[in-house]
Design a protein around this motif. Structure first.
Motif, PDB file in Angstrom:
ATOM      1  N   LEU A 240      47.847  -6.391  14.632  1.00 49.78           N
ATOM      2  CA  LEU A 240      47.475  -7.508  13.895  1.00 49.78           C
ATOM      3  C   LEU A 240      48.522  -7.877  12.796  1.00 49.78           C
ATOM      4  O   LEU A 240      49.209  -6.690  12.059  1.00 49.78           O
ATOM      5  CB  LEU A 240      46.425  -7.701  13.223  1.00 49.78           C
ATOM      6  N   ILE A 241      49.007  -9.165  12.851  1.00 45.79           N
ATOM      7  CA  ILE A 241      50.022  -9.446  11.586  1.00 45.79           C
ATOM      8  C   ILE A 241      49.291 -10.052  10.632  1.00 45.79           C
ATOM      9  O   ILE A 241      48.380 -11.115  10.932  1.00 45.79           O
ATOM     10  CB  ILE A 241      50.976 -10.295  12.049  1.00 45.79           C
ATOM     11  N   MET A 242      49.749  -9.974   9.180  1.00 46.13           N
ATOM     12  CA  MET A 242      49.041 -10.662   8.234  1.00 46.13           C
ATOM     13  C   MET A 242      50.163 -11.283   7.480  1.00 46.13           C
ATOM     14  O   MET A 242      51.155 -11.019   7.169  1.00 46.13           O
ATOM     15  CB  MET A 242      48.192  -9.846   7.144  1.00 46.13           C
ATOM     16  N   ILE A 243      50.022 -12.945   7.084  1.00 51.74           N
ATOM     17  CA  ILE A 243      50.851 -13.553   6.568  1.00 51.74           C
ATOM     18  C   ILE A 243      50.244 -13.675   5.069  1.00 51.74           C
ATOM     19  O   ILE A 243      49.160 -14.454   5.159  1.00 51.74           O
ATOM     20  CB  ILE A 243      51.458 -14.659   7.233  1.00 51.74           C
ATOM     21  N   TYR A 244      50.590 -13.055   4.187  1.00 51.56           N
ATOM     22  CA  TYR A 244      50.088 -13.165   2.819  1.00 51.56           C
ATOM     23  C   TYR A 244      50.758 -14.112   1.997  1.00 51.56           C
ATOM     24  O   TYR A 244      52.246 -14.068   1.937  1.00 51.56           O
ATOM     25  CB  TYR A 244      50.088 -11.969   2.113  1.00 51.56           C
ATOM     26  N   GLY A 245      50.125 -15.234   1.239  1.00 54.85           N
ATOM     27  CA  GLY A 245      50.698 -16.268   0.725  1.00 54.85           C
ATOM     28  C   GLY A 245      51.050 -17.417   1.760  1.00 54.85           C
ATOM     29  O   GLY A 245      52.102 -18.117   1.638  1.00 54.85           O
TER      30      GLY A 245
ATOM     31  N   GLU B 201      40.758 -22.060  -1.481  1.00 50.95           N
ATOM     32  CA  GLU B 201      40.598 -23.462  -0.774  1.00 50.95           C
ATOM     33  C   GLU B 201      41.927 -23.846   0.270  1.00 50.95           C
ATOM     34  O   GLU B 201      41.824 -24.415   1.319  1.00 50.95           O
ATOM     35  CB  GLU B 201      40.652 -24.686  -1.897  1.00 50.95           C
ATOM     36  N   GLN B 202      43.091 -23.414  -0.436  1.00 48.86           N
ATOM     37  CA  GLN B 202      44.315 -23.651   0.473  1.00 48.86           C
ATOM     38  C   GLN B 202      44.344 -22.625   1.540  1.00 48.86           C
ATOM     39  O   GLN B 202      44.785 -23.133   2.871  1.00 48.86           O
ATOM     40  CB  GLN B 202      45.624 -23.463  -0.312  1.00 48.86           C
TER      41      GLN B 202
ATOM     42  N   GLU C 142      41.667 -23.281   9.178  1.00 52.81           N
ATOM     43  CA  GLU C 142      41.238 -24.386   9.689  1.00 52.81           C
ATOM     44  C   GLU C 142      42.117 -24.797  10.636  1.00 52.81           C
ATOM     45  O   GLU C 142      42.147 -25.374  11.887  1.00 52.81           O
ATOM     46  CB  GLU C 142      40.128 -25.129   9.010  1.00 52.81           C
ATOM     47  N   GLU C 143      43.089 -25.675  10.110  1.00 53.04           N
ATOM     48  CA  GLU C 143      44.128 -26.557  10.602  1.00 53.04           C
ATOM     49  C   GLU C 143      44.714 -25.772  11.797  1.00 53.04           C
ATOM     50  O   GLU C 143      44.870 -26.346  12.914  1.00 53.04           O
ATOM     51  CB  GLU C 143      45.253 -26.649   9.503  1.00 53.04           C
ATOM     52  N   LYS C 144      45.023 -24.582  11.488  1.00 49.71           N
ATOM     53  CA  LYS C 144      45.491 -23.667  12.733  1.00 49.71           C
ATOM     54  C   LYS C 144      44.825 -22.843  13.794  1.00 49.71           C
ATOM     55  O   LYS C 144      45.346 -22.207  14.669  1.00 49.71           O
ATOM     56  CB  LYS C 144      46.838 -22.778  12.007  1.00 49.71           C
TER      57      LYS C 144
END
Length: 355
Positions: free
Chosen positions: A7-12, A40-41, A47-49
């Motif tokens: 798994l990859i995590m994109i933080y920020g 929230e962001q 949700e968008e992706k």
């Protein structure tokens, strides 16, 4: 390295550059976990992706490590990295997760190198600077060293007409108070802002340029072993004089009041849109010299800094997923190879002189 789910995590992921990296990762068929501090962001982008989300801050290394336990590679995009890199690096070592980020801050590159032994022991890669800072200049520095193996002096530079994202602008504000930096006889030393000026042809005609405290002052040393390093960007002679005047007010630039005001202003800046990014090419230049007076220069065109950052960050993450790599602290050219930039879309051929 985790063998089960890589798994990859994109933080920020909710920041300007974080979003670009998320979009490119999806284009490449990856399903990253989006993460960050702003609930929230982060939830909104998830949700968008249609992606999983995790919300956590970086206050406790233990808590961060718990959130990284099933993650193979983290792309850390939440600056200023001078504050956020340390807990994330320590958590990555603890959770055996490869660490990458998109910093350009010298202090963070030096921090990464200080974890080399711990990273080796954990079998974890620590590789800051997998974006525009510093892939193009790092690859060029390494190739110049190959052409002049006994080089003692390295100068690098780039010409980019791009506007700054809020995060980059805030980091630049922090840097003002710290002045300039170069490497001399193997040591990083503090110098005034606009310490040296020089006329350079970055590949698009001669321009006046000045020294800046760019990440390669740190990284190029680990990539090449060259002990004397300076990095330049173009600026008008008038502009260089104005910046030199700031040296007298450096103490003031570092005060909390001024820093907060400037950061608030920086937060209003907007990174370039897609059309602007496509039009804005970046010109990269470098020169090595040895003690006998022999020299080699190189220059090439590459994509806009933000384009190159999302391309580079995902390319390095893919490299880490696809290969078993022994742990340690790396620069991009040492982790992948010094041709990495040439495989990224938008990069032209490197022209060397003498041929």
């Amino acid at each position: 390295m985790h063998s089960q789910d890589k798994l990859i995590m994109i933080y920020g992921a909710n920041g300007y550059t974080g979003r670009l990296i998320v979009d490119h990762a999806l284009e490449k068929g990856l399903k990253p976990i989006v993460a960050g501090r702003n609930k929230e962001q982060v939830k909104q982008i998830a949700e968008e992706k249609g992606l999983p989300a995790r919300v956590f801050d970086l206050d406790s290394v233990e808590q961060v490590a718990n959130n990284l336990n099933d993650i193979a590679v983290v792309i850390h995009c939440a600056g200023p990295f001078s504050a956020t890199a340390k807990p994330m690096m320590e958590a990555c070592i603890k959770s055996k997760t490869h660490y990458t980020d998109i910093t350009g801050e010298i202090v963070v590159f030096e921090l990464g190198q200080s974890y080399d032994a711990q990273a080796k022991e954990a079998g974890v890669v620590i590789c800051p600077g997998v974006g525009f800072d510093v892939i193009p200049t790092d690859c060029l520095a390494s190739q110049l060293k190959d052409k002049l193996p006994d080089a003692t002096h390295l100068k690098l530079g780039f010409d980019s007409g791009s506007s700054m994202s809020p995060g980059t602008a805030k980091t630049s504000v922090e840097g003002l108070a710290q002045g300039g930096k170069i490497r001399e006889n193997g040591k990083i030393i503090q110098v005034p802002l606009a310490f040296k000026t020089k006329t350079i042809d970055f590949g698009n005609g001669e321009k006046n340029a000045m020294t800046i405290p760019w990440g390669d002052v740190s990284t190029a040393y680990y990539s090449t072993g060259i002990p004397n390093i300076e990095v330049y960007i173009p600026i008008s002679p008038k502009g260089a004089k104005k910046i030199k005047r700031l040296n007298a007010f450096k103490w003031l630039l570092g005060t909390k009041l001024v820093q907060n005001f400037l950061k608030k202003q920086a937060g209003k800046s907007r990174g370039p849109n897609e059309q602007q990014r496509e039009k804005l090419k970046t010109y990269v230049w470098g020169e090595v010299r040895n003690d006998k007076g022999a020299w080699v220069t190189g220059h090439f065109e590459t994509a806009n800094g933000y384009e190159l950052t999302y391309l580079g960050a995902v390319a390095v993450a893919e490299h880490l997923l696809a290969n078993e790599i022994e742990g340690g602290a790396f620069t991009p050219s040492k982790l992948v190879d010094n041709k990495l930039v040439e495989r990224l879309p938008g990069t032209g051929e490197i022209h060397f002189k003498p041929e």
